[in-house]
Design a protein around this motif. Structure first.
Motif, PDB file in Angstrom:
ATOM      1  N   ILE A  82     -29.082  12.771  20.073  1.00  0.00           N
ATOM      2  CA  ILE A  82     -29.161  12.058  21.247  1.00  0.00           C
ATOM      3  C   ILE A  82     -30.279  11.175  21.693  1.00  0.00           C
ATOM      4  O   ILE A  82     -31.349  10.644  20.040  1.00  0.00           O
ATOM      5  CB  ILE A  82     -30.475  13.162  22.912  1.00  0.00           C
ATOM      6  N   HIS A  83     -30.084  10.262  22.209  1.00  0.00           N
ATOM      7  CA  HIS A  83     -30.834   8.659  21.688  1.00  0.00           C
ATOM      8  C   HIS A  83     -31.049   8.443  23.192  1.00  0.00           C
ATOM      9  O   HIS A  83     -30.529   8.724  24.251  1.00  0.00           O
ATOM     10  CB  HIS A  83     -29.516   7.431  21.518  1.00  0.00           C
ATOM     11  N   CYS A  84     -32.455   8.455  23.309  1.00  0.00           N
ATOM     12  CA  CYS A  84     -32.780   8.141  24.666  1.00  0.00           C
ATOM     13  C   CYS A  84     -33.979   7.117  24.998  1.00  0.00           C
ATOM     14  O   CYS A  84     -34.389   6.782  23.738  1.00  0.00           O
ATOM     15  CB  CYS A  84     -34.039   9.051  25.522  1.00  0.00           C
ATOM     16  N   LYS A  95     -31.767  32.366  23.732  1.00  0.00           N
ATOM     17  CA  LYS A  95     -33.292  32.556  22.743  1.00  0.00           C
ATOM     18  C   LYS A  95     -33.100  33.249  21.322  1.00  0.00           C
ATOM     19  O   LYS A  95     -33.722  33.079  20.660  1.00  0.00           O
ATOM     20  CB  LYS A  95     -34.053  34.605  24.028  1.00  0.00           C
ATOM     21  N   ASP A  96     -31.446  33.590  21.131  1.00  0.00           N
ATOM     22  CA  ASP A  96     -31.534  33.669  20.310  1.00  0.00           C
ATOM     23  C   ASP A  96     -30.822  33.133  19.212  1.00  0.00           C
ATOM     24  O   ASP A  96     -30.664  32.592  17.605  1.00  0.00           O
ATOM     25  CB  ASP A  96     -30.520  34.731  19.609  1.00  0.00           C
ATOM     26  N   TRP A  97     -30.636  31.309  19.335  1.00  0.00           N
ATOM     27  CA  TRP A  97     -30.498  30.112  18.834  1.00  0.00           C
ATOM     28  C   TRP A  97     -31.884  30.139  18.449  1.00  0.00           C
ATOM     29  O   TRP A  97     -32.765  29.558  18.540  1.00  0.00           O
ATOM     30  CB  TRP A  97     -30.226  29.444  19.478  1.00  0.00           C
ATOM     31  N   ASP A  98     -31.661  29.341  16.985  1.00  0.00           N
ATOM     32  CA  ASP A  98     -32.828  28.764  15.773  1.00  0.00           C
ATOM     33  C   ASP A  98     -32.356  27.703  16.278  1.00  0.00           C
ATOM     34  O   ASP A  98     -31.723  26.710  16.199  1.00  0.00           O
ATOM     35  CB  ASP A  98     -32.628  28.859  14.738  1.00  0.00           C
ATOM     36  N   ILE A  99     -33.593  26.659  16.736  1.00  0.00           N
ATOM     37  CA  ILE A  99     -33.351  25.086  17.180  1.00  0.00           C
ATOM     38  C   ILE A  99     -34.161  24.313  16.104  1.00  0.00           C
ATOM     39  O   ILE A  99     -35.228  24.648  15.428  1.00  0.00           O
ATOM     40  CB  ILE A  99     -34.187  24.910  18.682  1.00  0.00           C
ATOM     41  N   VAL A 100     -33.734  23.333  15.462  1.00  0.00           N
ATOM     42  CA  VAL A 100     -34.309  22.353  14.129  1.00  0.00           C
ATOM     43  C   VAL A 100     -34.102  20.963  15.001  1.00  0.00           C
ATOM     44  O   VAL A 100     -33.106  20.611  15.179  1.00  0.00           O
ATOM     45  CB  VAL A 100     -33.084  22.556  12.955  1.00  0.00           C
ATOM     46  N   LEU A 101     -35.583  20.444  14.726  1.00  0.00           N
ATOM     47  CA  LEU A 101     -35.735  18.702  15.011  1.00  0.00           C
ATOM     48  C   LEU A 101     -35.324  18.044  14.018  1.00  0.00           C
ATOM     49  O   LEU A 101     -36.272  18.566  13.524  1.00  0.00           O
ATOM     50  CB  LEU A 101     -36.917  18.869  16.007  1.00  0.00           C
ATOM     51  N   GLU A 102     -34.981  16.515  14.144  1.00  0.00           N
ATOM     52  CA  GLU A 102     -35.000  15.755  13.875  1.00  0.00           C
ATOM     53  C   GLU A 102     -34.978  14.438  14.078  1.00  0.00           C
ATOM     54  O   GLU A 102     -33.835  14.712  14.796  1.00  0.00           O
ATOM     55  CB  GLU A 102     -33.684  16.330  13.028  1.00  0.00           C
ATOM     56  N   GLY A 103     -35.969  13.933  13.613  1.00  0.00           N
ATOM     57  CA  GLY A 103     -35.861  12.127  14.342  1.00  0.00           C
ATOM     58  C   GLY A 103     -36.953  11.805  14.368  1.00  0.00           C
ATOM     59  O   GLY A 103     -37.860  12.112  13.977  1.00  0.00           O
ATOM     60  N   SER A 105     -39.314   9.080  17.253  1.00  0.00           N
ATOM     61  CA  SER A 105     -39.917   9.254  18.630  1.00  0.00           C
ATOM     62  C   SER A 105     -40.475   8.123  18.935  1.00  0.00           C
ATOM     63  O   SER A 105     -41.693   7.411  17.713  1.00  0.00           O
ATOM     64  CB  SER A 105     -40.965  10.406  18.917  1.00  0.00           C
ATOM     65  N   ASN A 106     -40.775   6.880  19.828  1.00  0.00           N
ATOM     66  CA  ASN A 106     -41.681   5.741  19.634  1.00  0.00           C
ATOM     67  C   ASN A 106     -42.474   5.763  21.621  1.00  0.00           C
ATOM     68  O   ASN A 106     -41.717   5.681  22.345  1.00  0.00           O
ATOM     69  CB  ASN A 106     -40.827   4.518  19.488  1.00  0.00           C
ATOM     70  N   LYS A 107     -43.552   6.178  21.149  1.00  0.00           N
ATOM     71  CA  LYS A 107     -44.029   6.669  22.300  1.00  0.00           C
ATOM     72  C   LYS A 107     -43.516   7.689  23.592  1.00  0.00           C
ATOM     73  O   LYS A 107     -43.302   7.314  24.512  1.00  0.00           O
ATOM     74  CB  LYS A 107     -44.508   4.961  23.066  1.00  0.00           C
ATOM     75  N   SER A 108     -42.891   8.267  22.816  1.00  0.00           N
ATOM     76  CA  SER A 108     -41.957   9.653  24.211  1.00  0.00           C
ATOM     77  C   SER A 108     -42.488  11.153  23.256  1.00  0.00           C
ATOM     78  O   SER A 108     -43.297  11.053  22.192  1.00  0.00           O
ATOM     79  CB  SER A 108     -40.757   9.506  23.165  1.00  0.00           C
ATOM     80  N   PRO A 124     -27.488  31.673  15.156  1.00  0.00           N
ATOM     81  CA  PRO A 124     -26.404  30.646  15.470  1.00  0.00           C
ATOM     82  C   PRO A 124     -28.026  28.937  15.067  1.00  0.00           C
ATOM     83  O   PRO A 124     -29.313  29.863  15.322  1.00  0.00           O
ATOM     84  CB  PRO A 124     -26.181  30.280  16.329  1.00  0.00           C
ATOM     85  N   LYS A 125     -27.402  28.789  14.539  1.00  0.00           N
ATOM     86  CA  LYS A 125     -29.014  27.145  14.398  1.00  0.00           C
ATOM     87  C   LYS A 125     -27.893  26.202  14.831  1.00  0.00           C
ATOM     88  O   LYS A 125     -26.780  25.497  15.199  1.00  0.00           O
ATOM     89  CB  LYS A 125     -28.896  27.245  13.501  1.00  0.00           C
ATOM     90  N   LEU A 126     -29.390  24.961  15.971  1.00  0.00           N
ATOM     91  CA  LEU A 126     -28.479  24.587  16.737  1.00  0.00           C
ATOM     92  C   LEU A 126     -29.858  23.142  16.057  1.00  0.00           C
ATOM     93  O   LEU A 126     -30.456  23.320  16.610  1.00  0.00           O
ATOM     94  CB  LEU A 126     -28.527  24.124  18.155  1.00  0.00           C
ATOM     95  N   ILE A 127     -29.229  22.156  15.474  1.00  0.00           N
ATOM     96  CA  ILE A 127     -30.152  21.179  14.938  1.00  0.00           C
ATOM     97  C   ILE A 127     -29.782  19.558  16.029  1.00  0.00           C
ATOM     98  O   ILE A 127     -28.995  18.828  16.294  1.00  0.00           O
ATOM     99  CB  ILE A 127     -29.597  20.494  13.456  1.00  0.00           C
ATOM    100  N   ILE A 128     -31.170  19.092  17.051  1.00  0.00           N
ATOM    101  CA  ILE A 128     -31.040  18.379  17.601  1.00  0.00           C
ATOM    102  C   ILE A 128     -31.752  16.909  16.787  1.00  0.00           C
ATOM    103  O   ILE A 128     -32.863  17.372  16.731  1.00  0.00           O
ATOM    104  CB  ILE A 128     -32.607  18.751  18.089  1.00  0.00           C
ATOM    105  N   LYS A 129     -31.108  16.228  16.799  1.00  0.00           N
ATOM    106  CA  LYS A 129     -31.447  14.680  16.109  1.00  0.00           C
ATOM    107  C   LYS A 129     -31.442  14.272  17.791  1.00  0.00           C
ATOM    108  O   LYS A 129     -30.647  13.921  17.955  1.00  0.00           O
ATOM    109  CB  LYS A 129     -29.905  14.384  15.569  1.00  0.00           C
TER     110      LYS A 129
END
Length: 141
Positions: A82-84, A95-103, A105-108, A124-129
């Motif tokens: 995601i680019h915002c 509820k059973d997904w593993d969430i991994v955050l990578e990225g 943020s500028n004033k976000s 299951p794993k969801l990586i949110i870049k």
């Protein structure tokens, strides 16, 4: 209208036109990089018993709601990129997904409100870049 008001109106309309021109160029560049480009609108994306293979999106001056609660992951690990800019994104996950955050943020802010009840060893794993500027992202169950 007197001359001074016409001049101010001309400057204002010129600035708006220049901003629109610059944003159009930016959107065109982002469309070459991301699968979906959402600009100046709102969008709801729902995966209802559909296979989620990953996605990339750019969101500019918009609001997006992504519902993955009934999605099926194709692989054990999938990526949501995601680019915002000046936007808000809400992501709902099972509820059973593993969430991994990578990225970056500028004033976000990116906020993970998911429940971490399991150890996520075989889940299951969801990586949110993410790349955020003046935006907010919320992940919840």
């Amino acid at each position: 209208m007197n001359g001074k008001r016409k001049g101010i109106l001309f400057i204002l309309l010129s600035a708006i036109g220049f901003f629109a021109y610059k944003m159009n160029g930016k959107v065109k560049k982002l469309k070459n990089v991301y699968d979906d480009c959402i600009a100046f609108t709102g969008k709801k994306i729902t995966y209802d018993n559909e296979i989620f293979t990953g996605e990339s999106m750019a969101v500019i001056f918009s609001g997006v709601e992504i519902d993955l609660t009934n999605a099926l992951l194709q692989d054990e690990v999938n990526i949501l990129d995601i680019h915002c800019e000046f936007s808000g994104v809400s992501i709902k996950v099972p509820k059973d997904w593993d969430i991994v955050l990578e990225g970056n943020s500028n004033k976000s802010e990116i906020e993970d409100k998911t429940s971490h009840l399991n150890d996520f060893v075989n889940n299951p794993k969801l990586i949110i870049k993410y790349n955020l500027s003046y935006s907010g992202v919320e992940i919840k169950n």
